[in-house]
Design a protein around this motif. Structure first.
Motif, PDB file in Angstrom:
ATOM      1  N   ALA A  43       6.114   8.089  -7.367  1.00  0.00           N
ATOM      2  CA  ALA A  43       5.198   9.207  -7.113  1.00  0.00           C
ATOM      3  C   ALA A  43       4.995  10.066  -8.359  1.00  0.00           C
ATOM      4  CB  ALA A  43       5.742  10.059  -5.976  1.00  0.00           C
ATOM      5  N   ARG A  44       3.814  10.682  -8.433  1.00  0.00           N
ATOM      6  CA  ARG A  44       3.468  11.681  -9.448  1.00  0.00           C
ATOM      7  C   ARG A  44       2.362  12.553  -8.846  1.00  0.00           C
ATOM      8  NH1 ARG A  44       0.571   7.632 -13.912  1.00  0.00           N
ATOM      9  NH2 ARG A  44      -1.520   7.668 -12.940  1.00  0.00           N
ATOM     10  N   PRO A  45       1.953  13.640  -9.484  1.00  0.00           N
ATOM     11  CA  PRO A  45       1.003  14.566  -8.854  1.00  0.00           C
ATOM     12  C   PRO A  45      -0.272  13.919  -8.323  1.00  0.00           C
ATOM     13  CG  PRO A  45       1.948  15.571 -10.792  1.00  0.00           C
ATOM     14  CD  PRO A  45       2.465  14.165 -10.765  1.00  0.00           C
ATOM     15  N   ASP A  46      -0.856  12.985  -9.051  1.00  0.00           N
ATOM     16  CA  ASP A  46      -2.086  12.342  -8.581  1.00  0.00           C
ATOM     17  C   ASP A  46      -1.813  11.088  -7.763  1.00  0.00           C
ATOM     18  OD1 ASP A  46      -1.088  10.889 -10.708  1.00  0.00           O
ATOM     19  OD2 ASP A  46      -3.062  10.318 -11.480  1.00  0.00           O
ATOM     20  N   ARG A  47      -0.532  10.838  -7.475  1.00  0.00           N
ATOM     21  CA  ARG A  47      -0.161   9.646  -6.720  1.00  0.00           C
ATOM     22  C   ARG A  47       1.089   9.971  -5.902  1.00  0.00           C
ATOM     23  NH1 ARG A  47       0.898   5.449 -10.836  1.00  0.00           N
ATOM     24  NH2 ARG A  47       3.053   6.173 -10.698  1.00  0.00           N
ATOM     25  N   PRO A  48       0.916  10.752  -4.831  1.00  0.00           N
ATOM     26  CA  PRO A  48       2.071  11.207  -4.053  1.00  0.00           C
ATOM     27  C   PRO A  48       2.755  10.065  -3.306  1.00  0.00           C
ATOM     28  CG  PRO A  48       0.020  11.778  -2.943  1.00  0.00           C
ATOM     29  CD  PRO A  48      -0.359  11.259  -4.295  1.00  0.00           C
ATOM     30  N   ALA A  49       4.014  10.294  -2.951  1.00  0.00           N
ATOM     31  CA  ALA A  49       4.747   9.299  -2.166  1.00  0.00           C
ATOM     32  C   ALA A  49       4.050   9.095  -0.833  1.00  0.00           C
ATOM     33  CB  ALA A  49       6.182   9.767  -1.952  1.00  0.00           C
TER      34      ALA A  49
ATOM     35  N   PHE B 158       0.794  -1.234   0.000  1.00  0.00           N
ATOM     36  CA  PHE B 158       0.000   0.000   0.000  1.00  0.00           C
ATOM     37  C   PHE B 158       0.824   1.280   0.000  1.00  0.00           C
ATOM     38  CE2 PHE B 158      -2.571  -3.295   2.133  1.00  0.00           C
ATOM     39  CZ  PHE B 158      -3.617  -3.359   1.218  1.00  0.00           C
ATOM     40  N   GLY B 159       2.134   1.183   0.050  1.00  0.00           N
ATOM     41  CA  GLY B 159       2.966   2.369   0.008  1.00  0.00           C
ATOM     42  C   GLY B 159       3.288   2.806  -1.408  1.00  0.00           C
ATOM     43  N   VAL B 160       3.751   4.047  -1.543  1.00  0.00           N
ATOM     44  CA  VAL B 160       4.192   4.600  -2.827  1.00  0.00           C
ATOM     45  C   VAL B 160       5.586   5.185  -2.606  1.00  0.00           C
ATOM     46  CG1 VAL B 160       3.753   6.263  -4.668  1.00  0.00           C
ATOM     47  CG2 VAL B 160       1.822   5.148  -3.506  1.00  0.00           C
ATOM     48  N   SER B 161       6.582   4.659  -3.300  1.00  0.00           N
ATOM     49  CA  SER B 161       7.946   5.143  -3.143  1.00  0.00           C
ATOM     50  C   SER B 161       8.126   6.468  -3.879  1.00  0.00           C
ATOM     51  CB  SER B 161       8.935   4.118  -3.687  1.00  0.00           C
ATOM     52  OG  SER B 161       8.847   4.048  -5.099  1.00  0.00           O
ATOM     53  N   PRO B 162       9.157   7.240  -3.547  1.00  0.00           N
ATOM     54  CA  PRO B 162       9.409   8.496  -4.269  1.00  0.00           C
ATOM     55  C   PRO B 162       9.580   8.285  -5.769  1.00  0.00           C
ATOM     56  CG  PRO B 162      10.671   8.441  -2.234  1.00  0.00           C
ATOM     57  CD  PRO B 162      10.061   7.085  -2.384  1.00  0.00           C
ATOM     58  N   ASP B 163      10.156   7.163  -6.175  1.00  0.00           N
ATOM     59  CA  ASP B 163      10.326   6.891  -7.603  1.00  0.00           C
ATOM     60  C   ASP B 163       9.007   6.614  -8.307  1.00  0.00           C
ATOM     61  OD1 ASP B 163      13.051   7.198  -7.325  1.00  0.00           O
ATOM     62  OD2 ASP B 163      13.432   5.038  -7.062  1.00  0.00           O
TER      63      ASP B 163
END
Length: 467
Positions: free
Chosen positions: A197-203, A190-195
């Motif tokens: 990430a994008r505007p509609d899907r932040p880290a 369920f996490g999102v890494s910095p790599d």
């Protein structure tokens, strides 16, 4: 304690509620506790789950999956469809097991444009320890598991309570389960890494999570051997997961319906094998070639042609133990190790393994009443160290995936060598043909990698029984 029906326990052990993430594997988990040692069963069910992920599919995020159930309870080893392990301690009121369990949870980025740039979250096998306490007030299960395949590299601990109510042919089992997942496991799914990430899907780094699930299992015992089941579960979502940019749901539900066939009565435990055959086992050697046709509507109709996709051979050793005997049909528990010879096709030589239950029928002479032939049909699971080259090529042509783990089918026909030879060592031996088949059940099973395809080999065999 109100005694639960044992066949129901066989069936409903494998409701894997993908929607409830970590709690999913515990939600409808009824271990195969009460089946007598040596009991085997086969079955299947349809798993209906709801994905927590945002816009995962177009059907109100509902998912359907076929789950094959391969079940066995031995003195030391047990198999419960999508889990299995070793009994370290096995008492009526207390059980302690080393456990391995399949985790259905996954995220396939190709399913939706929103996930472009997201790494795949894979299914895995978790392994650890399980403690079960059975008392008049119910069944309490505690477990601890960690990733065995280095996918999420996390840990999970859980506790579940259930109370089994026996209503004659019906069994009703309300349950509640709590599961804790550490930060590594929760972040993987369920996490999102910095790599990523994008505007509609932040880290996003969720940290550890907790899950509460409750539900009800029901089973209907049609006969001592056949049971149908229908289960349902509901779960909440931890706030740290609910806040993930990948998640759209704050609760989930799931259901599992299907049935099982037990080789022997579980209501009236009795020996399934006559005393004189209790220790009977067999060994079998077989060798053959890659077939062109499928096991069904092909080879079984007399098409013995070699494959034009791959020219490979297979050799195997199979050990069998008699599970249930009878004058016309017997059931055997089997384990086979096959050597695949594919070096000439650029795939090297490797092993595959199959565990399955075999139904063996006998044909007798109407004049002498002596055995003339045997036929057999087996069903179980197959794991290949390397994907067979014919599966790779067939699936590549269709642009579809492959899997090391697939369903296993086997058909065999042979005759007793005692009809041709008088030598004592051959009096309990047979010679004939065996068809070896791996398949994903037409792409309907997430557990089998959603593979729509397989492979077949036609082999000659010799099998001998020992007591």
């Amino acid at each position: 304690m109100i005694r639960a029906t044992r066949a129901g326990a066989l069936a409903i052990v494998f409701l894997a509620i993908s929607a409830s993430a970590g709690a999913g594997q515990e939600v409808a988990r009824i271990p195969f506790f009460d089946a007598p040692e040596g009991t085997a069963a086969l079955g299947g069910g349809i798993r209906l789950g709801q994905s927590l992920y945002k816009g995962f599919d177009s059907d109100d995020q509902r998912q359907t999956d076929l789950v094959p159930l391969y079940l066995y309870n031995g003195r030391y080893l047990f198999a419960r469809g999508t889990s299995g392990g070793i009994h370290l301690l096995n008492r009526e009121a207390l059980e302690f097991n080393a456990l391995a369990r399949y985790r259905f949870q996954k995220l396939d980025p190709d399913r939706n444009a929103f996930y472009e740039g997201i790494g795949e979250r894979e299914q895995t096998v978790d392994a650890g320890l399980e403690l079960v306490l059975r008392q008049d007030w119910g069944i309490l299960t505690l477990d601890w598991l960690t990733d065995a395949l280095d996918r999420h590299n996390g840990q999970e601990a859980g506790a579940s309570y259930r109370y089994d109510i026996d209503l004659g042919p019906w069994t009703v089992s309300p349950f509640i389960a709590w599961t804790w997942q550490d930060a590594d496991l929760t972040d993987y799914y369920f996490g999102v890494s910095p790599d990523e990430a994008r505007p509609d899907r932040p880290a996003y780094d969720p940290g550890e999570s907790q899950w509460i699930t409750f539900g009800l299992n029901t089973a209907w015992r049609i006969t001592d051997r056949i049971e149908l089941f229908a289960n349902v579960g509901f779960g909440g979502v931890d706030s740290v997961v609910r806040d993930s940019p990948l998640v759209a749901e704050d609760s989930a539900s799931a259901a599992f319906i299907g049935g099982t066939y037990v080789f022997g009565s579980t209501r009236k435990p009795e020996p399934y094998v006559s005393p004189e055959r209790q220790s009977e086992w067999t060994w079998r050697l077989n060798y053959g070639y890659q077939a062109s046709a499928n096991i069904v509507s092909g080879i079984d109709h007399g098409d013995f042609s070699k494959s034009n996709v791959a020219d490979t051979n297979i050799g195997g050793l199979t050990l069998s133990k008699l599970v249930a005997d009878g004058p016309r049909v017997e059931f055997w528990g089997r384990f086979a190790a096959f050597r695949h010879y594919e070096a000439d096709e650029g795939n090297g030589n490797f092993f595959s393994y199959a565990a399955y239950v075999m139904a063996m029928g006998k044909g007798y002479s109407p004049w002498t009443r002596t055995e003339v032939f045997r036929w057999g049909f087996g069903l179980g699971m197959s794991y290949a160290d390397r994907i067979p080259i014919v599966e790779q090529r067939k699936q590549a042509r269709k642009g579809e995936n492959t899997s090391h783990f697939l369903n296993y089918l086997e058909m065999t026909a042979d005759f007793p060598l005692a009809r041709l030879f008088t030598a004592r060592p051959l009096q309990n031996c047979y010679a004939g043909l065996t068809i070896v088949h791996r398949s994903g059940i037409f792409g309907t099973s997430d557990f089998l990698g959603d593979v729509a395809g397989g492979s077949d080999w036609l082999t000659a065999h010799v099998e001998c029984a020992r007591r």
